[in-house]
Design an enzyme around this catalytic site. Structure first.
Site, PDB file in Angstrom:
ATOM      1  N   GLY A  10      31.879 -11.956  -9.301  1.00 42.19           N
ATOM      2  CA  GLY A  10      32.541 -12.885  -8.108  1.00 42.19           C
ATOM      3  C   GLY A  10      33.208 -14.149  -8.772  1.00 42.19           C
ATOM      4  N   GLU A  59      30.493  -5.649 -12.327  1.00 43.39           N
ATOM      5  CA  GLU A  59      29.800  -5.157 -11.145  1.00 43.39           C
ATOM      6  C   GLU A  59      29.520  -3.539 -11.243  1.00 43.39           C
ATOM      7  OE1 GLU A  59      32.193  -8.323  -9.366  1.00 43.39           O
ATOM      8  OE2 GLU A  59      32.395  -6.877 -10.997  1.00 43.39           O
ATOM      9  N   ALA A 104      28.080 -13.322  -8.089  1.00 43.90           N
ATOM     10  CA  ALA A 104      27.143 -13.285  -7.136  1.00 43.90           C
ATOM     11  C   ALA A 104      25.673 -13.224  -7.132  1.00 43.90           C
ATOM     12  CB  ALA A 104      27.273 -11.824  -6.376  1.00 43.90           C
ATOM     13  N   GLU A 158      36.637 -13.337  -9.949  1.00 42.67           N
ATOM     14  CA  GLU A 158      37.231 -13.054  -8.611  1.00 42.67           C
ATOM     15  C   GLU A 158      37.641 -14.284  -7.895  1.00 42.67           C
ATOM     16  OE1 GLU A 158      36.144  -9.093  -6.683  1.00 42.67           O
ATOM     17  OE2 GLU A 158      34.387 -10.134  -7.111  1.00 42.67           O
TER      18      GLU A 158
END
Length: 695
Positions: free
Chosen positions: A113, A136, A72, A116
């Site tokens: 991310g 994270e 992210a 993910e």
């Protein structure tokens, strides 16, 4: 809650090409293809178009410039941009509903991310040297787009627990062995991915949500208990690590959709926490602190020599070998050299058995260091780190000998922080190649390395030292020359203030306990005993030599004169009975009472918050003096120093973070009292602190 997008895709971030009926969607957003709103919008548009057309045999997502996706855009967590449509979760939902198989082709990194996104695809192929991870937790957050539910179904719950609660990454090769990746590919990403698709079995193209958990809850509870030996916080209620572990373990009690919903709740809780704000602050502060001069070029160092193999030197040698450098360890004492060799072998074995190093790292420690009592091989090193006893005359003598023996390009670093760098540089042939690399004890574990530049240190030398520290998995902080550099200058102010509080009536235990509750791993007096009270005594003498003023520390001086040198003497601020925990000392109390009487200081009591205020105030005022002298250029460097060098919890964010978010406001009403307490360090407010307090 998702917000309507303010970005209209225009194709700038995505390139599409078709090979043998397979659509390759290459996305690009330098430098790491972070999933900012524009990039998300482009990926969503491209996947949606080809999934709807039904003409493609498969869709392959890959990143430009040899990098899949670094995760992210962290700035969006504070701006709210991560909530704008299309969100990452909307892209994942699109992929999982696609009638066309979507494959992630991974090179470089797939982090946060990015992983993910890959985990939601029907399959993943990866370069063997790629790095896959969920960092994270380093930012104080639970993953928010499905990692805690998809990774356990792909690689097993135990492996997912470790990956998510530690924030570490695994190689593409290891990911393939665990089942996270379905195939390892080479440099020809397009053809190798097509080859995988040609021979892929149906079970290799099965979405994570359609896979079953292979282990039992009892087995995974046991795995979590074992993990807690390495990551204690994964069992500390409310910690980001524990929230991550809870989310992963929910795979046993919740279905996929309910597990994802609970993960999102935990993500929101963690994202809004003070710990997450603190860790995000440190993420950016560390990048600022390690900045080197613009235009400076770092040399690639492959051979490091360490001179002086006491406790610090041998730890530096092992840390360098673990990072893959060739290392020459040298000490004039054959006995010390032999002991360092035996210690390093035992250390590598202990760390391997505890799962704290890989077999490759243990092997590098065992075979990558040449232990010698003459400096022959060290003379060919690219970098020499001097780590002999902290005495100016000894260091100057050693530095002269080293400087005369090494090549014209060799960099020379001293591990000191307390001896004048320009004085030490005068003993070298070329002062432009000399600087401080102040490691923190033990250097195998502590992340901080202070890069101290002397008056004539070149920019390239600074950049090279910072690069070496980074390769050793350390956090470099570049500072100017100063008595104690930046770290020990503020640490001494902190210790003096703690001693001042004890002289005024607090007990060692009260001060240590208040500061542990604030977030320190150890209180100042426990730290002083561990470091050695004699070390502080010698440091004050050196400060007096350089500055003509001996720092105030009457109780510490009295303890030194009484032979109470700390843990190594089993007597310091505390007593250390064999086999028992530290105990408050009647002898220390007696010494303290004598000093208090001699200085006519009446005893008083202090609340825990007053102890914290006094010690943090001393750090902040000293920080102001460093900014004034341009030793540091950003106050956030102090937070990097204190969280990586002195055991302050990353969840506390550092002294500056705490001050800006509450302590400054509290101090404004009691500034005069705090100044009176801090007169042992500085009788006046630094301009920076004065501005911060509006004084």
């Amino acid at each position: 809650m998702t917000r309507q997008s303010r970005y209209q895709p225009d194709g700038r971030y995505v390139t599409e090409r078709i090979r043998r009926g397979v659509v390759f969607i290459e996305f690009s957003s330098p430098p790491v293809n972070a999933l900012s709103l524009p990039l998300r919008a482009e990926i969503y548009r491209a996947v949606s178009k080809h999934a709807d057309e039904h003409s493609a045999r498969a869709i392959v997502l890959t990143g430009a410039r040899g990098t899949f996706c670094g995760g992210a855009d962290i700035r969006e967590f504070d701006s709210g941009g991560n909530l704008e449509s299309p969100t990452l979760r909307e892209i994942i939902s699109l992929i999982e509903s696609s009638p066309v198989p979507v494959i992630a082709a991974i090179s470089g990194v797939a982090l946060g991310g990015g992983l993910e996104l890959a985990a939601a695809c029907h399959a993943r192929v990866s370069r063997e040297d790629a790095q896959l991870g969920q960092p994270e937790v380093v930012l104080g957050m639970v993953p928010g787009a499905g990692a805690t539910q998809r990774l356990p179904r792909l690689m097993g719950v135990g492996s997912a627990l470790e990956l998510i609660t530690t924030g570490r990454s695994v190689s593409g090769a290891d990911a393939a062995a665990s089942g996270l990746v379905q195939a390892v590919i080479g440099e020809d990403m397009v053809n190798d991915t097509l080859e995988f698709l040609d021979h892929a079995r149906p079970e290799q193209l099965l979405l994570a949500r359609d896979r079953r958990i292979a282990s039992t809850e009892e087995e995974d509870r046991a795995a979590l208990e074992r993990l807690a030996a390495k990551v204690p916080d994964c069992l500390r209620p409310g910690s980001p690590e524990a929230l991550c572990a809870e989310a992963v373990m929910n795979v046993h009690s919740l279905g996929m959709d309910d597990g994802l919903a609970r993960e999102r709740e935990l993500f929101e809780v963690s994202r809004a926490s003070r710990a997450a704000a603190a860790r995000r602050h440190l993420f950016f502060a560390e990048r600022i602190a390690r900045r080197t001069p613009r235009g400076a070029k770092a040399r690639h160092i492959t051979h490091i020599a360490v001179v002086g193999l006491g406790a610090m030197g041998r730890h530096i040698a092992v840390a360098a070998a673990r990072a893959g450098c060739k290392v020459s360890g040298y000490d004039v004492s054959r006995e010390v050299t032999s002991d360092a060799r035996r210690w390093s072998a035992a250390f590598a074995e202990r760390q391997l058995q505890a799962g704290k190093v890989t077999a490759d790292e243990a092997g590098r420690i065992a075979t990558g260091i040449t232990w010698e009592s003459d400096f022959d091989s060290g003379a060919a090193a690219d970098l020499v780190v001097e780590a002999v006893v902290e005495q100016p005359a000894v260091k100057v003598k050693v530095l002269k000998e080293v400087s005369g023996a090494v090549g014209r390009e060799t960099l020379i670093a001293t591990n000191t922080s307390g001896i004048d760098l320009d004085y030490l540089a005068s003993g070298t042939v070329d002062a432009s190649r000399f600087l401080a690399m102040h490691f923190f004890n033990p250097a195998t574990h502590m992340r901080l390395v202070e890069i101290g530049r002397a008056k004539e240190t070149s920019d390239d030398t600074v950049a090279t030292a910072a690069d070496v520290a980074t390769r050793m998995s350390k956090v470099p902080v570049v500072v100017g020359a100063h008595d104690g550099l930046a770290a020990n200058y503020t640490f001494r102010a902190y210790l003096r203030q703690a001693e001042n509080l004890v002289l005024r009536g607090a007990s060692c235990g009260e001060v240590d306990e208040a500061l542990r509750e604030f977030g320190f791993a150890m209180g100042p007096f426990a730290v002083a005993d561990l470091a050695g009270i004699d070390v502080g005594w010698h440091g004050r003498n050196e400060s007096a030599r350089v500055n003509d003023i001996r720092p105030w520390a009457p109780v510490s001086d009295a303890l030194y004169e009484a032979g109470r040198l700390g843990r190594k003497a089993r007597a310091g601020w505390y007593d250390y009975p064999a086999g028992e925990p530290p105990q408050e000392s009647a002898e220390t109390i007696n010494v303290l009472q004598q000093v208090r009487k001699r200085h006519e200081v009446p005893a008083q009591t202090f609340a825990d918050n007053e102890i914290v205020d006094a010690c943090m105030f001393a750090i902040m005022n000293a920080t102001g003096r460093l900014l004034e002298a341009q030793v540091i250029t950003d106050s956030a460097a102090m937070d990097v120093i204190w969280t990586n060098g002195y055991g302050l919890s990353r969840d506390a964010g550092g002294p500056v973070f705490q001050a800006e978010r509450g302590l400054f406001a509290r101090w404004r009403a009691k500034c005069d009292v705090l100044l009176a307490w801090d007169e042992v360090n500085d009788p006046a407010l630094s301009p920076w602190l004065s501005d911060a307090l509006g004084a």
